[in-house]
Design a protein around this motif. Sequence first.
Motif, PDB file in Angstrom:
ATOM      1  N   UNK A 125       1.846  10.954 -15.700  1.00 13.59           N
ATOM      2  CA  UNK A 125       1.856   9.654 -16.366  1.00 13.59           C
ATOM      3  C   UNK A 125       0.505   8.980 -16.126  1.00 13.59           C
ATOM      4  N   UNK A 126      -0.401   9.139 -17.073  1.00  8.85           N
ATOM      5  CA  UNK A 126      -1.773   8.647 -16.885  1.00  8.85           C
ATOM      6  C   UNK A 126      -1.863   7.124 -16.847  1.00  8.85           C
ATOM      7  N   UNK A 127      -1.033   6.440 -17.655  1.00  4.18           N
ATOM      8  CA  UNK A 127      -1.070   4.970 -17.675  1.00  4.18           C
ATOM      9  C   UNK A 127      -0.636   4.424 -16.321  1.00  4.18           C
ATOM     10  N   UNK A 128       0.479   4.935 -15.805  1.00  2.87           N
ATOM     11  CA  UNK A 128       0.974   4.478 -14.502  1.00  2.87           C
ATOM     12  C   UNK A 128      -0.037   4.802 -13.416  1.00  2.87           C
ATOM     13  N   UNK A 129      -0.601   5.990 -13.475  1.00  2.00           N
ATOM     14  CA  UNK A 129      -1.568   6.412 -12.462  1.00  2.00           C
ATOM     15  C   UNK A 129      -2.800   5.509 -12.463  1.00  2.00           C
ATOM     16  N   UNK A 130      -3.296   5.194 -13.647  1.00  2.00           N
ATOM     17  CA  UNK A 130      -4.462   4.311 -13.757  1.00  2.00           C
ATOM     18  C   UNK A 130      -4.146   2.919 -13.195  1.00  2.00           C
ATOM     19  N   UNK A 131      -2.955   2.419 -13.506  1.00  2.00           N
ATOM     20  CA  UNK A 131      -2.525   1.100 -13.023  1.00  2.00           C
ATOM     21  C   UNK A 131      -2.402   1.091 -11.504  1.00  2.00           C
ATOM     22  N   UNK A 132      -1.779   2.125 -10.965  1.00  2.00           N
ATOM     23  CA  UNK A 132      -1.579   2.216  -9.522  1.00  2.00           C
ATOM     24  C   UNK A 132      -2.905   2.363  -8.786  1.00  2.00           C
ATOM     25  N   UNK A 133      -3.811   3.102  -9.378  1.00  2.00           N
ATOM     26  CA  UNK A 133      -5.140   3.237  -8.762  1.00  2.00           C
ATOM     27  C   UNK A 133      -5.868   1.899  -8.742  1.00  2.00           C
ATOM     28  N   UNK A 134      -5.662   1.091  -9.773  1.00  2.00           N
ATOM     29  CA  UNK A 134      -6.276  -0.252  -9.807  1.00  2.00           C
ATOM     30  C   UNK A 134      -5.736  -1.110  -8.667  1.00  2.00           C
ATOM     31  N   UNK A 135      -4.421  -1.035  -8.436  1.00  2.00           N
ATOM     32  CA  UNK A 135      -3.813  -1.806  -7.338  1.00  2.00           C
ATOM     33  C   UNK A 135      -4.350  -1.307  -6.005  1.00  2.00           C
ATOM     34  N   UNK A 136      -4.377   0.011  -5.830  1.00  3.89           N
ATOM     35  CA  UNK A 136      -4.856   0.596  -4.576  1.00  3.89           C
ATOM     36  C   UNK A 136      -6.302   0.191  -4.315  1.00  3.89           C
ATOM     37  N   UNK A 137      -7.110   0.247  -5.350  1.00  3.64           N
ATOM     38  CA  UNK A 137      -8.521  -0.122  -5.225  1.00  3.64           C
ATOM     39  C   UNK A 137      -8.675  -1.590  -4.835  1.00  3.64           C
ATOM     40  N   UNK A 138      -7.915  -2.464  -5.490  1.00  2.00           N
ATOM     41  CA  UNK A 138      -7.995  -3.896  -5.187  1.00  2.00           C
ATOM     42  C   UNK A 138      -7.539  -4.173  -3.756  1.00  2.00           C
ATOM     43  N   UNK A 139      -6.486  -3.493  -3.314  1.00  2.16           N
ATOM     44  CA  UNK A 139      -6.007  -3.663  -1.936  1.00  2.16           C
ATOM     45  C   UNK A 139      -7.054  -3.203  -0.931  1.00  2.16           C
ATOM     46  N   UNK A 140      -7.640  -2.060  -1.205  1.00  3.10           N
ATOM     47  CA  UNK A 140      -8.655  -1.517  -0.307  1.00  3.10           C
ATOM     48  C   UNK A 140      -9.865  -2.451  -0.235  1.00  3.10           C
ATOM     49  N   UNK A 141     -10.269  -2.943  -1.382  1.00  2.00           N
ATOM     50  CA  UNK A 141     -11.409  -3.869  -1.437  1.00  2.00           C
ATOM     51  C   UNK A 141     -11.111  -5.151  -0.665  1.00  2.00           C
ATOM     52  N   UNK A 142      -9.903  -5.679  -0.832  1.00  2.00           N
ATOM     53  CA  UNK A 142      -9.519  -6.912  -0.142  1.00  2.00           C
ATOM     54  C   UNK A 142      -9.449  -6.710   1.366  1.00  2.00           C
ATOM     55  N   UNK A 156       0.845  -1.205   0.000  1.00  2.00           N
ATOM     56  CA  UNK A 156       0.000   0.000   0.000  1.00  2.00           C
ATOM     57  C   UNK A 156       0.879   1.253   0.000  1.00  2.00           C
ATOM     58  N   UNK A 157       1.906   1.273   0.843  1.00  2.00           N
ATOM     59  CA  UNK A 157       2.804   2.419   0.946  1.00  2.00           C
ATOM     60  C   UNK A 157       3.571   2.622  -0.353  1.00  2.00           C
ATOM     61  N   UNK A 158       4.071   1.522  -0.922  1.00  2.00           N
ATOM     62  CA  UNK A 158       4.810   1.605  -2.184  1.00  2.00           C
ATOM     63  C   UNK A 158       3.929   2.176  -3.291  1.00  2.00           C
ATOM     64  N   UNK A 159       2.688   1.701  -3.344  1.00  2.00           N
ATOM     65  CA  UNK A 159       1.757   2.157  -4.378  1.00  2.00           C
ATOM     66  C   UNK A 159       1.480   3.649  -4.211  1.00  2.00           C
ATOM     67  N   UNK A 160       1.270   4.080  -2.979  1.00  2.00           N
ATOM     68  CA  UNK A 160       0.989   5.500  -2.732  1.00  2.00           C
ATOM     69  C   UNK A 160       2.172   6.371  -3.158  1.00  2.00           C
ATOM     70  N   UNK A 161       3.393   5.924  -2.861  1.00  2.00           N
ATOM     71  CA  UNK A 161       4.577   6.692  -3.258  1.00  2.00           C
ATOM     72  C   UNK A 161       4.687   6.765  -4.777  1.00  2.00           C
ATOM     73  N   UNK A 162       4.443   5.648  -5.448  1.00  2.00           N
ATOM     74  CA  UNK A 162       4.512   5.628  -6.909  1.00  2.00           C
ATOM     75  C   UNK A 162       3.404   6.484  -7.526  1.00  2.00           C
ATOM     76  N   UNK A 163       2.247   6.535  -6.860  1.00  2.00           N
ATOM     77  CA  UNK A 163       1.148   7.380  -7.351  1.00  2.00           C
ATOM     78  C   UNK A 163       1.556   8.848  -7.332  1.00  2.00           C
TER      79      UNK A 163
END
Length: 149
Positions: free
Chosen positions: A19-36, A4-11
């Motif tokens: 970087x919209x592609x990276x941002x979209x990808x990172x948001x997907x990871x963050x969302x999946x982590x939050x959901x889990x 979670x911390x790594x993703x937030x830093x990369x965001x």
Amino acid sequence: MSLQTKVMEQMKVAMKAKDTVALESLRAIKSALLLASTSGAGSEISEEEEIKLVQKLVKQRKDSAAIFIEQGRQDLADPELAQVAVIEQFLPEQLTEEEVEKVVVQTIDSIGASGMKDMGKVMGIVSKELAGQADGKMISSIVKQKLNS
């Protein structure tokens, strides 16, 4: 450092770089982590579960890209493949086919597997041992090849 911390830093980095592609990808990871973390009984998810979650996101995008390419829509496949590259940064280093083959052969020898009837047993052991380090399809094809020969 947690995923979670790594993703937030990369965001933050992706936002600054626009970087919209990276941002979209990172948001997907963050969302999946939050959901889990909110769907389970405990608020913390294990590192193993995080790896499985990231692998699932990569697989979804690879499958989508394959479908788009099959339908002749490279314009839709390219963003999916770009997201795969971003998301894979959060997975452990992937093993080569030769390294996976060594583990499969060792497992087959150690349990005395002979033939396709033992595929489930071999797959279970190898998948657990290589969790997050190899794609399930690759493991499966190597196990089939070794058990058939």
